[in-house]
Design a protein around this motif. Structure first.
Motif, PDB file in Angstrom:
ATOM      1  N   ILE A 108       7.455  15.981   1.153  1.00 18.92           N
ATOM      2  CA  ILE A 108       6.166  16.026   0.454  1.00 18.92           C
ATOM      3  C   ILE A 108       5.420  14.736   0.765  1.00 18.92           C
ATOM      4  O   ILE A 108       5.966  13.637   0.609  1.00 18.92           O
ATOM      5  N   GLN A 109       4.191  14.860   1.202  1.00 13.23           N
ATOM      6  CA  GLN A 109       3.385  13.703   1.573  1.00 13.23           C
ATOM      7  C   GLN A 109       2.570  13.216   0.375  1.00 13.23           C
ATOM      8  O   GLN A 109       1.986  14.024  -0.358  1.00 13.23           O
ATOM      9  N   VAL A 110       2.507  11.883   0.223  1.00 17.82           N
ATOM     10  CA  VAL A 110       1.806  11.279  -0.918  1.00 17.82           C
ATOM     11  C   VAL A 110       1.062  10.034  -0.456  1.00 17.82           C
ATOM     12  O   VAL A 110       1.309   9.493   0.620  1.00 17.82           O
ATOM     13  N   ILE A 111       0.139   9.580  -1.294  1.00 14.54           N
ATOM     14  CA  ILE A 111      -0.485   8.271  -1.143  1.00 14.54           C
ATOM     15  C   ILE A 111      -0.227   7.473  -2.411  1.00 14.54           C
ATOM     16  O   ILE A 111       0.058   8.032  -3.467  1.00 14.54           O
ATOM     17  N   LEU A 112      -0.324   6.162  -2.297  1.00 17.43           N
ATOM     18  CA  LEU A 112      -0.281   5.321  -3.481  1.00 17.43           C
ATOM     19  C   LEU A 112      -1.586   5.469  -4.254  1.00 17.43           C
ATOM     20  O   LEU A 112      -2.639   5.753  -3.665  1.00 17.43           O
ATOM     21  N   SER A 113      -1.526   5.272  -5.561  1.00 18.84           N
ATOM     22  CA  SER A 113      -2.723   5.374  -6.392  1.00 18.84           C
ATOM     23  C   SER A 113      -3.844   4.548  -5.779  1.00 18.84           C
ATOM     24  O   SER A 113      -3.635   3.430  -5.307  1.00 18.84           O
ATOM     25  N   ASP A 114      -5.066   5.086  -5.803  1.00 16.34           N
ATOM     26  CA  ASP A 114      -6.059   4.694  -4.816  1.00 16.34           C
ATOM     27  C   ASP A 114      -7.331   4.061  -5.381  1.00 16.34           C
ATOM     28  O   ASP A 114      -8.294   3.923  -4.645  1.00 16.34           O
ATOM     29  N   TRP A 115      -7.344   3.625  -6.628  1.00 22.38           N
ATOM     30  CA  TRP A 115      -8.567   2.994  -7.133  1.00 22.38           C
ATOM     31  C   TRP A 115      -8.436   1.474  -7.043  1.00 22.38           C
ATOM     32  O   TRP A 115      -9.112   0.832  -6.269  1.00 22.38           O
ATOM     33  N   PHE A 116      -7.505   0.903  -7.803  1.00 22.34           N
ATOM     34  CA  PHE A 116      -7.141  -0.501  -7.602  1.00 22.34           C
ATOM     35  C   PHE A 116      -5.899  -0.552  -6.708  1.00 22.34           C
ATOM     36  O   PHE A 116      -4.987   0.249  -6.878  1.00 22.34           O
ATOM     37  N   PRO A 117      -5.850  -1.486  -5.768  1.00 23.51           N
ATOM     38  CA  PRO A 117      -4.640  -1.609  -4.942  1.00 23.51           C
ATOM     39  C   PRO A 117      -3.445  -2.003  -5.802  1.00 23.51           C
ATOM     40  O   PRO A 117      -3.560  -2.857  -6.694  1.00 23.51           O
ATOM     41  N   LEU A 118      -2.296  -1.386  -5.537  1.00 22.71           N
ATOM     42  CA  LEU A 118      -1.103  -1.623  -6.344  1.00 22.71           C
ATOM     43  C   LEU A 118      -0.351  -2.860  -5.869  1.00 22.71           C
ATOM     44  O   LEU A 118      -0.209  -3.102  -4.674  1.00 22.71           O
ATOM     45  N   LYS A 119       0.160  -3.624  -6.831  1.00 20.46           N
ATOM     46  CA  LYS A 119       1.101  -4.693  -6.524  1.00 20.46           C
ATOM     47  C   LYS A 119       2.457  -4.074  -6.186  1.00 20.46           C
ATOM     48  O   LYS A 119       2.682  -2.881  -6.417  1.00 20.46           O
ATOM     49  N   ASP A 120       3.378  -4.889  -5.672  1.00 22.05           N
ATOM     50  CA  ASP A 120       4.668  -4.345  -5.237  1.00 22.05           C
ATOM     51  C   ASP A 120       5.378  -3.592  -6.350  1.00 22.05           C
ATOM     52  O   ASP A 120       5.874  -2.475  -6.141  1.00 22.05           O
ATOM     53  N   ASP A 121       5.434  -4.177  -7.533  1.00 25.79           N
ATOM     54  CA  ASP A 121       6.163  -3.520  -8.621  1.00 25.79           C
ATOM     55  C   ASP A 121       5.455  -2.239  -9.057  1.00 25.79           C
ATOM     56  O   ASP A 121       6.110  -1.257  -9.434  1.00 25.79           O
ATOM     57  N   GLU A 122       4.117  -2.231  -8.983  1.00 30.84           N
ATOM     58  CA  GLU A 122       3.380  -1.019  -9.329  1.00 30.84           C
ATOM     59  C   GLU A 122       3.594   0.073  -8.288  1.00 30.84           C
ATOM     60  O   GLU A 122       3.726   1.260  -8.632  1.00 30.84           O
ATOM     61  N   ALA A 123       3.635  -0.311  -7.007  1.00 34.79           N
ATOM     62  CA  ALA A 123       3.888   0.661  -5.953  1.00 34.79           C
ATOM     63  C   ALA A 123       5.270   1.278  -6.105  1.00 34.79           C
ATOM     64  O   ALA A 123       5.447   2.496  -5.931  1.00 34.79           O
TER      65      ALA A 123
END
Length: 310
Positions: A108-123
């Motif tokens: 399954i293909q995904v992207i990281l949440s895309d409004w504010f860039p995520l920090k490492d722990d958030e990613a």
């Protein structure tokens, strides 16, 4: 199909592009014809709802209908497939992932949440929740150059360590030092690079491409990948001419005229003439006029006949 391990995600994967009518609706009759064709020509795999599949424009009803169609045809033909569950909203992406699980794709293909860039722990937290929703099916992370945050090799190492279910990535690639770093940090991750860099990437350790060259001609792109395995020097020579075509004739639509990447992918499908996709983009993105394909087709046939010929 059974979930795919990282070492099974290889080669030339074709993207499903959406035929769009003048009223901005998806033409599902033409779409079914495109899927039937792609499922029958021997690609390494097919995927839905990438950038060229305009995932960001789809209603949930359309998402379900597209996913069901591809899953059915690929299962019938024994073709590996991945379902794109990306969405700018992480909450809606989770719902798409849960729906995708029911089709049993290879990944399954995904992207990281895309409004504010995520920090490492958030990613990490983002992918952990997505992996839980994927119920044992591997995740392929899209991290293209236009992502809010383009990840470096060390971060992929952190993500893989925290989220074992991360089995693949789609990235822009890099120079020789980037590939060396990825051998250290991205062990256990299938690395997919842009289609027009695939021979170079393959020579340095990349595993495949979710391919823009397959937008031009999926059969030609498959032949080119197969050639990399048997005659890499010849494949690298063809790559030089593919890159020339992209740089001189396709990239200016983006760099000089401001069209989005997906508009170029659709235009290339018209240049290739292999399916009735058309160049029309869904609102609000501009479409490249199809007469441009008429201009470019003889150029493509002269420059890269290995890709263009049926």
């Amino acid at each position: 199909m059974k979930p795919m391990a990282a070492d099974e995600i290889v080669g030339n994967w074709g993207t499903l592009m959406l035929p769009v009518n003048e009223d901005d609706r998806i033409d599902f009759i033409r779409l079914e014809q495109v899927v039937n064709y792609m499922a029958g020509i021997g690609l390494n795999g097919i995927y839905t709802n990438g950038t060229a599949g305009e995932f960001y424009t789809q209603s949930e009803e359309e998402y379900i209908r597209i996913s069901e169609l591809v899953a059915d045809r690929c299962e019938r033909n024994g073709v590996p497939f991945q379902i794109g569950a990306s969405h700018m909203s992480p909450q809606l992406s989770l719902e798409r992932i849960k729906r995708a699980v029911t089709y049993r794709p290879g990944a399954i293909q995904v992207i990281l949440s895309d409004w504010f860039p995520l920090k490492d722990d958030e990613a990490i937290n983002c992918l952990l929740r997505m992996a839980e929703a994927a119920d044992g099916i591997g995740l392929v992370l899209y991290n293209p150059p236009h992502a809010k945050r383009v990840l470096v090799p060390e971060v992929y190492g952190k993500l893989k360590q925290a989220v074992p279910n991360l089995v693949g990535i789609k990235v822009a690639g890099g120079d020789a030092s980037w590939y060396e770093a990825m051998k250290v940090y991205a062990e256990g991750i299938s690395i997919f690079v842009p289609g027009h860099y695939l021979a170079t990437g393959y020579s340095q350790g990349a595993h495949g491409a979710y391919s823009n060259v397959a937008c031009l001609n999926p059969q030609g792109a498959q032949r080119w990948y197969d050639l990399m395995i048997s005659d890499l020097p010849r494949a690298l020579e063809i790559e030089k001419r593919i890159q020339r075509f992209m740089v001189e004739y396709i990239a200016p639509f983006i760099t000089e005229q401001g069209y989005c990447n997906a508009a170029c992918d659709k235009l290339m499908s018209v240049v290739g003439g292999w399916a009735d996709v058309g160049s029309r983009m869904r609102w609000p993105y501009r479409s490249i006029p199809e007469f441009e394909a008429e201009r470019l087709r003889p150029i493509a046939y002269e420059l890269i006949p290995e890709i263009m010929k049926a």
